[in-house]
Design a protein around this motif. Structure first.
Motif, PDB file in Angstrom:
ATOM      1  N   LEU A  92       0.831  -1.201   0.000  1.00  0.00           N
ATOM      2  CA  LEU A  92       0.000   0.000   0.000  1.00  0.00           C
ATOM      3  C   LEU A  92       0.867   1.253   0.000  1.00  0.00           C
ATOM      4  O   LEU A  92       0.540   2.250  -0.663  1.00  0.00           O
ATOM      5  CB  LEU A  92      -0.927   0.000   1.212  1.00  0.00           C
ATOM      6  CG  LEU A  92      -1.804   1.251   1.404  1.00  0.00           C
ATOM      7  CD1 LEU A  92      -2.733   1.450   0.208  1.00  0.00           C
ATOM      8  CD2 LEU A  92      -2.609   1.154   2.700  1.00  0.00           C
ATOM      9  N   PHE A  93       1.977   1.209   0.722  1.00  0.00           N
ATOM     10  CA  PHE A  93       2.855   2.376   0.756  1.00  0.00           C
ATOM     11  C   PHE A  93       3.414   2.678  -0.625  1.00  0.00           C
ATOM     12  O   PHE A  93       3.483   3.843  -1.047  1.00  0.00           O
ATOM     13  CB  PHE A  93       4.003   2.179   1.751  1.00  0.00           C
ATOM     14  CG  PHE A  93       4.933   3.357   1.792  1.00  0.00           C
ATOM     15  CD1 PHE A  93       4.606   4.487   2.520  1.00  0.00           C
ATOM     16  CD2 PHE A  93       6.108   3.357   1.063  1.00  0.00           C
ATOM     17  CE1 PHE A  93       5.435   5.597   2.534  1.00  0.00           C
ATOM     18  CE2 PHE A  93       6.942   4.463   1.058  1.00  0.00           C
ATOM     19  CZ  PHE A  93       6.610   5.587   1.802  1.00  0.00           C
ATOM     20  N   ILE A  94       3.831   1.643  -1.321  1.00  0.00           N
ATOM     21  CA  ILE A  94       4.388   1.842  -2.664  1.00  0.00           C
ATOM     22  C   ILE A  94       3.360   2.513  -3.575  1.00  0.00           C
ATOM     23  O   ILE A  94       3.658   3.480  -4.279  1.00  0.00           O
ATOM     24  CB  ILE A  94       4.852   0.491  -3.246  1.00  0.00           C
ATOM     25  CG1 ILE A  94       6.068  -0.027  -2.452  1.00  0.00           C
ATOM     26  CG2 ILE A  94       5.198   0.624  -4.725  1.00  0.00           C
ATOM     27  CD1 ILE A  94       6.470  -1.450  -2.800  1.00  0.00           C
ATOM     28  N   VAL A  95       2.135   2.016  -3.555  1.00  0.00           N
ATOM     29  CA  VAL A  95       1.072   2.569  -4.407  1.00  0.00           C
ATOM     30  C   VAL A  95       0.749   4.017  -4.020  1.00  0.00           C
ATOM     31  O   VAL A  95       0.626   4.899  -4.880  1.00  0.00           O
ATOM     32  CB  VAL A  95      -0.199   1.691  -4.316  1.00  0.00           C
ATOM     33  CG1 VAL A  95      -1.361   2.345  -5.058  1.00  0.00           C
ATOM     34  CG2 VAL A  95       0.077   0.299  -4.877  1.00  0.00           C
ATOM     35  N   SER A  96       0.617   4.277  -2.723  1.00  0.00           N
ATOM     36  CA  SER A  96       0.241   5.625  -2.276  1.00  0.00           C
ATOM     37  C   SER A  96       1.348   6.643  -2.537  1.00  0.00           C
ATOM     38  O   SER A  96       1.065   7.822  -2.795  1.00  0.00           O
ATOM     39  CB  SER A  96      -0.131   5.612  -0.792  1.00  0.00           C
ATOM     40  OG  SER A  96       0.952   5.159   0.010  1.00  0.00           O
ATOM     41  N   THR A  97       2.601   6.221  -2.472  1.00  0.00           N
ATOM     42  CA  THR A  97       3.706   7.134  -2.754  1.00  0.00           C
ATOM     43  C   THR A  97       3.723   7.529  -4.223  1.00  0.00           C
ATOM     44  O   THR A  97       3.969   8.692  -4.565  1.00  0.00           O
ATOM     45  CB  THR A  97       5.045   6.492  -2.351  1.00  0.00           C
ATOM     46  OG1 THR A  97       5.013   6.145  -0.966  1.00  0.00           O
ATOM     47  CG2 THR A  97       6.201   7.455  -2.590  1.00  0.00           C
ATOM     48  N   ARG A 113      -1.766  11.412   1.190  1.00  0.00           N
ATOM     49  CA  ARG A 113      -0.956  11.275   2.404  1.00  0.00           C
ATOM     50  C   ARG A 113      -1.683  10.445   3.465  1.00  0.00           C
ATOM     51  O   ARG A 113      -1.039   9.812   4.301  1.00  0.00           O
ATOM     52  CB  ARG A 113      -0.618  12.655   2.971  1.00  0.00           C
ATOM     53  CG  ARG A 113       0.449  13.401   2.208  1.00  0.00           C
ATOM     54  CD  ARG A 113       1.825  12.906   2.517  1.00  0.00           C
ATOM     55  NE  ARG A 113       2.226  13.230   3.888  1.00  0.00           N
ATOM     56  CZ  ARG A 113       3.321  12.777   4.469  1.00  0.00           C
ATOM     57  NH1 ARG A 113       4.130  11.955   3.827  1.00  0.00           N
ATOM     58  NH2 ARG A 113       3.617  13.119   5.705  1.00  0.00           N
ATOM     59  N   VAL A 114      -3.002  10.429   3.429  1.00  0.00           N
ATOM     60  CA  VAL A 114      -3.764   9.578   4.355  1.00  0.00           C
ATOM     61  C   VAL A 114      -3.365   8.122   4.158  1.00  0.00           C
ATOM     62  O   VAL A 114      -3.101   7.393   5.130  1.00  0.00           O
ATOM     63  CB  VAL A 114      -5.283   9.727   4.132  1.00  0.00           C
ATOM     64  CG1 VAL A 114      -6.044   8.761   5.040  1.00  0.00           C
ATOM     65  CG2 VAL A 114      -5.726  11.154   4.400  1.00  0.00           C
ATOM     66  N   TRP A 171      10.530  18.529  -3.904  1.00  0.00           N
ATOM     67  CA  TRP A 171       9.828  17.578  -3.039  1.00  0.00           C
ATOM     68  C   TRP A 171       9.609  16.236  -3.744  1.00  0.00           C
ATOM     69  O   TRP A 171       9.547  15.192  -3.083  1.00  0.00           O
ATOM     70  CB  TRP A 171       8.498  18.163  -2.579  1.00  0.00           C
ATOM     71  CG  TRP A 171       7.473  18.332  -3.664  1.00  0.00           C
ATOM     72  CD1 TRP A 171       7.282  19.427  -4.446  1.00  0.00           C
ATOM     73  CD2 TRP A 171       6.509  17.363  -4.076  1.00  0.00           C
ATOM     74  NE1 TRP A 171       6.260  19.210  -5.332  1.00  0.00           N
ATOM     75  CE2 TRP A 171       5.763  17.955  -5.130  1.00  0.00           C
ATOM     76  CE3 TRP A 171       6.191  16.067  -3.668  1.00  0.00           C
ATOM     77  CZ2 TRP A 171       4.734  17.290  -5.777  1.00  0.00           C
ATOM     78  CZ3 TRP A 171       5.165  15.397  -4.312  1.00  0.00           C
ATOM     79  CH2 TRP A 171       4.442  15.996  -5.351  1.00  0.00           C
ATOM     80  N   GLN A 172       9.512  16.253  -5.073  1.00  0.00           N
ATOM     81  CA  GLN A 172       9.310  15.006  -5.802  1.00  0.00           C
ATOM     82  C   GLN A 172      10.526  14.085  -5.688  1.00  0.00           C
ATOM     83  O   GLN A 172      10.397  12.862  -5.654  1.00  0.00           O
ATOM     84  CB  GLN A 172       8.976  15.292  -7.264  1.00  0.00           C
ATOM     85  CG  GLN A 172       7.589  15.931  -7.426  1.00  0.00           C
ATOM     86  CD  GLN A 172       7.348  16.457  -8.817  1.00  0.00           C
ATOM     87  OE1 GLN A 172       8.217  17.098  -9.402  1.00  0.00           O
ATOM     88  NE2 GLN A 172       6.163  16.202  -9.350  1.00  0.00           N
ATOM     89  N   GLY A 173      11.701  14.693  -5.613  1.00  0.00           N
ATOM     90  CA  GLY A 173      12.913  13.902  -5.408  1.00  0.00           C
ATOM     91  C   GLY A 173      12.875  13.190  -4.068  1.00  0.00           C
ATOM     92  O   GLY A 173      13.307  12.025  -3.951  1.00  0.00           O
ATOM     93  N   ILE A 174      12.359  13.866  -3.046  1.00  0.00           N
ATOM     94  CA  ILE A 174      12.216  13.258  -1.721  1.00  0.00           C
ATOM     95  C   ILE A 174      11.270  12.064  -1.783  1.00  0.00           C
ATOM     96  O   ILE A 174      11.549  10.999  -1.219  1.00  0.00           O
ATOM     97  CB  ILE A 174      11.711  14.307  -0.712  1.00  0.00           C
ATOM     98  CG1 ILE A 174      12.843  15.290  -0.373  1.00  0.00           C
ATOM     99  CG2 ILE A 174      11.174  13.653   0.554  1.00  0.00           C
ATOM    100  CD1 ILE A 174      12.462  16.382   0.591  1.00  0.00           C
ATOM    101  N   PHE A 175      10.165  12.219  -2.493  1.00  0.00           N
ATOM    102  CA  PHE A 175       9.185  11.137  -2.553  1.00  0.00           C
ATOM    103  C   PHE A 175       9.652   9.979  -3.437  1.00  0.00           C
ATOM    104  O   PHE A 175       9.240   8.834  -3.230  1.00  0.00           O
ATOM    105  CB  PHE A 175       7.825  11.677  -3.001  1.00  0.00           C
ATOM    106  CG  PHE A 175       7.018  12.227  -1.864  1.00  0.00           C
ATOM    107  CD1 PHE A 175       5.941  11.526  -1.346  1.00  0.00           C
ATOM    108  CD2 PHE A 175       7.364  13.430  -1.271  1.00  0.00           C
ATOM    109  CE1 PHE A 175       5.216  12.015  -0.264  1.00  0.00           C
ATOM    110  CE2 PHE A 175       6.651  13.932  -0.196  1.00  0.00           C
ATOM    111  CZ  PHE A 175       5.564  13.225   0.312  1.00  0.00           C
TER     112      PHE A 175
END
Length: 400
Positions: A92-97, A113-114, A171-175
Motif C-alpha cells: 500500500l505504501f508503494i502505491v500511495s507514494t 498522504r492519508v 519535493w518530488q525527489g524526496i518522494f
C-alpha cells in the motif's frame, strides 16, 4: 534465564539482530515518512501555490492515517498473523507514494498522504506486536529501548538527507527516495518469519479481534501508560509541526541548518533510550523520564518567551528529546505487558491515541502567535503527562 516466550510448537525465528534492524526500520517508517519531507514544507507550499495551513494539513492527514490504520492492521494481525499484514502495508505504501508523486494539487496530495499514513501504521503496530510475541519482562523493555536507538536514527537521517536532497531537487525527489525505501522494506517483509503461531492467534471471526478494543480500554492501568505516552509525545508533535517555521523563518536558518538541528535533537532520543536499561525497574525509568521532560520543557518555554539565545533553546530541546527517549520504550513495555495475549489490538490502541493526538496537536501550533502556541501546547502536554504518572504510581500496587 532467557525471557523469550515459548510455544507448544517450535517457531522458526529470525535472528535477534535481524529482528532489531527489521522491526526498528518498520517502527520508524511511519515517522520517517513525516520527518523526511519536513525541510521541504516551505518549498512544497510554494510549489502548489498554497498556504502554510494546507501544507501542515498534509502532516495531520498522515498522522490520521497512522492512527486509524493501526486500528485495522493491529487486530487483523492478531487474527491472520504479522507477516501477511506487513506485506500488505508495504505494498500500500508503494502505491500511495506513486499517487503522491502524481498529485495535481495540494488537495490531492493531502488526500494521498492519508494512505501513506495507513501504510506506515502497519510497521508501527506490527513491530511492537512482534516484540510482545517473542519477549517479556525486562527483556521486552530492553528490546524496546534498542528499537528506540534505530527509531532515533530515522529522525536524525531523515531531515538531514531531506535538507541535502532539497539542495539539488524538489519535493518530488524526496518522494522518489521514499518510494525506493518502500520497495526495500517490502523485500525485508518477505524475509521476515512469522512470530505469531496459528495456535496463539485470535480464534473465530475477524470481528472477535476488533471486539478486544473495549476490554483493553477498560483496563485502567494499561490506559494510564497510554495517556502518559500520548501527552508526553504531544510535546514532540508540537515541535515537529512548528520547527520548520520556527527555525527557518523565525531564527532565519536555512533548510540544511534546520536539518542539522533536528538531527542533534533526535539523537537525544537515542541517548534517553539507552539510559533506560540502567534502571532496576522499568517504572522508575519511566518516572525519571516524565519528571525530566517536565523540568526541561518549563525551561524551554521560559527561554522561548523571553527570546534568549537560540543555542540555549537548542540545548533544552536536546534534553527534552532525551526524556522522550526514556518515556517511549518504558511506557510501551509496561502497557503491553498488561495485555500480552492481545498484543496486536493493544499496540493498535497505543498507536491510535498517539497519532490521533499528533493530528490534533499539529494544527494547534498555529492557533495564535507561534511563540504563544508552542509555549501553551508544550506546558499543557507536559502537565497532563505528569498528572497521569502520579495516577499510575497510585495504581501500581492497587488492583483496578
Amino acid at each position: 534465564m532467557s525471557e523469550v516466550l515459548q510455544t507448544d510448537k517450535p517457531v522458526r525465528m529470525n535472528s535477534r539482530l535481524f529482528l532489531l534492524i527489521a522491526m526498528g526500520m518498520m517502527s520508524a517508517f511511519g515517522p520517517f515518512v513525516t520527518d523526511f519531507y519536513l525541510p521541504g514544507l516551505p518549498a512544497l507550499a510554494a510549489w502548489f501555490g498554497t498556504t502554510t495551513s494546507w501544507v501542515q494539513l498534509s502532516l495531520t492527514t498522515s498522522m490520521m492515517g497512522l492512527a486509524g490504520g493501526q486500528l485495522i492492521i493491529g487486530p487483523a494481525s492478531d487474527k491472520y498473523g504479522r507477516r501477511g499484514m506487513l506485506l500488505i502495508s508495504m505494498a500500500l505504501f508503494i502505491v500511495s507514494t506513486v499517487a503522491c508523486l502524481f498529485s495535481w494539487n495540494i488537495e490531492s496530495f493531502v488526500f494521498f498522504r492519508v494512505f501513506q499514513g495507513i501504510a506506515g501504521a502497519g510497521g508501527v503496530v506490527i513491530s511492537k506486536s512482534v516484540a510482545a510475541d517473542l519477549y517479556q519482562g525486562k527483556e521486552l523493555a530492553d528490546f524496546f529501548s534498542l528499537l528506540m536507538v534505530i527509531n532515533g536514527l530515522a529522525p536524525i537521517i531523515a531531515p538531514v538527507v531531506g535538507g541535502f536532497v532539497m539542495k539539488y531537487t524538489d519535493w518530488q525527489g524526496i518522494f522518489l527516495i521514499l518510494l525506493g525505501i518502500g520497495v526495500i522494506l517490502f523485500i525485508v517483509s518477505l524475509v521476515f518469519r512469522e512470530s505469531l503461531p496459528k495456535e496463539r492467534r485470535i480464534a473465530g471471526s475477524i470481528f472477535n479481534s476488533f471486539g478486544n478494543f473495549i476490554p483493553i480500554m477498560k483496563n485502567g492501568r494499561f490506559m494510564n501508560y497510554v495517556w502518559i505516552q500520548m501527552f508526553a509525545m504531544g510535546v514532540f508533535f508540537t515541535y515537529i509541526a512548528s520547527s520548520p517555521f520556527l527555525i527557518q523563518e523565525y531564527f532565519h536558518l536555512d533548510a540544511f541548518m534546520y536539518s542539522l538541528c533536528f538531527a542533534i535533537n533526535a539523537s537525544g532520543m537515542i541517548v534517553g533510550s539507552r539510559l533506560t536499561p540502567r534502571f532496576d525497574r522499568v517504572f522508575n525509568a519511566l518516572s525519571t523520564g516524565v519528571y525530566w521532560l517536565a523540568g526541561s520543557s518549563l525551561c524551554f518555554v521560559i527561554v522561548l518567551v523571553l527570546g534568549w539565545s537560540f543555542y540555549l533553546l537548542e540545548a533544552l530541546l536536546f534534553l527534552m528529546m532525551v526524556a522522550l527517549g526514556m518515556i517511549l520504550p518504558t511506557s510501551t513495555s509496561l502497557a503491553l505487558t498488561l495485555e500480552r495475549a492481545k498484543a496486536g489490538s493493544a499496540s493498535a490502541i497505543i498507536g491510535f491515541f498517539l497519532f490521533i493526538f499528533g493530528a490534533v496537536v499539529s494544527p494547534l501550533t498555529g492557533f495564535a502567535d507561534m511563540i504563544l502556541s508552542i509555549s501553551v501546547m508544550t506546558l499543557v502536554c507536559c502537565g497532563l503527562s505528569l498528572i497521569f504518572l502520579v495516577i499510575a504510581k497510585k495504581r501500581l500496587n492497587t488492583p483496578d
